[in-house]
Design a protein around this motif. Structure first.
Motif, PDB file in Angstrom:
ATOM      1  N   MET A 197       0.835  -1.178   0.000  1.00 28.62           N
ATOM      2  CA  MET A 197       0.000   0.000   0.000  1.00 28.62           C
ATOM      3  C   MET A 197       0.881   1.244   0.000  1.00 28.62           C
ATOM      4  SD  MET A 197      -3.057   0.744   2.610  1.00 28.62           S
ATOM      5  CE  MET A 197      -4.341   1.825   2.140  1.00 28.62           C
ATOM      6  N   LEU A 232      -9.524   1.881 -11.212  1.00 27.22           N
ATOM      7  CA  LEU A 232      -9.772   0.720 -10.360  1.00 27.22           C
ATOM      8  C   LEU A 232     -10.693  -0.273 -11.054  1.00 27.22           C
ATOM      9  CD1 LEU A 232     -10.488   2.481  -6.945  1.00 27.22           C
ATOM     10  CD2 LEU A 232      -8.373   1.378  -7.651  1.00 27.22           C
ATOM     11  N   SER A 233     -10.579  -1.523 -10.656  1.00 24.33           N
ATOM     12  CA  SER A 233     -11.483  -2.535 -11.186  1.00 24.33           C
ATOM     13  C   SER A 233     -12.825  -2.437 -10.464  1.00 24.33           C
ATOM     14  CB  SER A 233     -10.898  -3.930 -10.985  1.00 24.33           C
ATOM     15  OG  SER A 233     -10.913  -4.276  -9.609  1.00 24.33           O
ATOM     16  N   TYR A 234     -13.822  -3.127 -10.989  1.00 28.72           N
ATOM     17  CA  TYR A 234     -15.147  -3.115 -10.376  1.00 28.72           C
ATOM     18  C   TYR A 234     -15.077  -3.618  -8.938  1.00 28.72           C
ATOM     19  CZ  TYR A 234     -20.003  -4.286  -9.439  1.00 28.72           C
ATOM     20  OH  TYR A 234     -21.227  -4.385  -8.857  1.00 28.72           O
ATOM     21  N   PHE A 235     -14.319  -4.677  -8.703  1.00 32.10           N
ATOM     22  CA  PHE A 235     -14.207  -5.261  -7.363  1.00 32.10           C
ATOM     23  C   PHE A 235     -13.541  -4.296  -6.385  1.00 32.10           C
ATOM     24  CE2 PHE A 235     -12.096  -7.955  -4.176  1.00 32.10           C
ATOM     25  CZ  PHE A 235     -13.219  -8.563  -3.648  1.00 32.10           C
ATOM     26  N   GLU A 236     -12.512  -3.589  -6.833  1.00 31.21           N
ATOM     27  CA  GLU A 236     -11.837  -2.616  -5.962  1.00 31.21           C
ATOM     28  C   GLU A 236     -12.778  -1.459  -5.597  1.00 31.21           C
ATOM     29  OE1 GLU A 236      -7.189  -3.061  -7.332  1.00 31.21           O
ATOM     30  OE2 GLU A 236      -8.563  -1.901  -8.587  1.00 31.21           O
ATOM     31  N   ARG A 237     -13.582  -1.041  -6.558  1.00 32.21           N
ATOM     32  CA  ARG A 237     -14.564   0.011  -6.275  1.00 32.21           C
ATOM     33  C   ARG A 237     -15.581  -0.475  -5.250  1.00 32.21           C
ATOM     34  NH1 ARG A 237     -16.196   2.212 -12.288  1.00 32.21           N
ATOM     35  NH2 ARG A 237     -14.071   2.536 -13.007  1.00 32.21           N
ATOM     36  N   GLU A 273     -15.118  -2.798  -2.983  1.00 35.30           N
ATOM     37  CA  GLU A 273     -14.451  -2.880  -1.676  1.00 35.30           C
ATOM     38  C   GLU A 273     -14.416  -1.514  -0.997  1.00 35.30           C
ATOM     39  OE1 GLU A 273     -10.637  -4.560  -2.676  1.00 35.30           O
ATOM     40  OE2 GLU A 273     -11.177  -6.420  -1.650  1.00 35.30           O
ATOM     41  N   ARG A 274     -14.094  -0.474  -1.735  1.00 36.58           N
ATOM     42  CA  ARG A 274     -14.051   0.876  -1.170  1.00 36.58           C
ATOM     43  C   ARG A 274     -15.433   1.303  -0.683  1.00 36.58           C
ATOM     44  NH1 ARG A 274     -10.045   5.079  -4.123  1.00 36.58           N
ATOM     45  NH2 ARG A 274      -8.142   3.888  -3.894  1.00 36.58           N
TER      46      ARG A 274
END
Length: 54
Positions: free
Chosen positions: A1, A25-30, A32-33
């Motif tokens: 990080m 960012l990927s869909y999954f990272e979005r 997660e945020r």
């Protein structure tokens, strides 16, 4: 990080940087945020307030 860096500058430029960062960012990272924001919001909502003795 990455380490946190304070950003100083014109608000429009900072907003454009944030938007570009989110688009990268990927869909999954979005997702997660978003879930992290929801969790923090829920913790603030349900936290018991401590009254200071003044």
């Amino acid at each position: 990080m990455k380490t946190a860096i304070l950003n100083y500058g014109v608000p429009e430029e900072l907003e454009a940087k944030r938007i570009a960062e989110l688009k990268a960012l990927s869909y999954f990272e979005r997702l997660e945020r978003l879930m992290a924001i929801i969790e923090v919001s829920y913790m603030f909502k349900t936290a018991k307030k401590i009254q200071s003795k003044k």
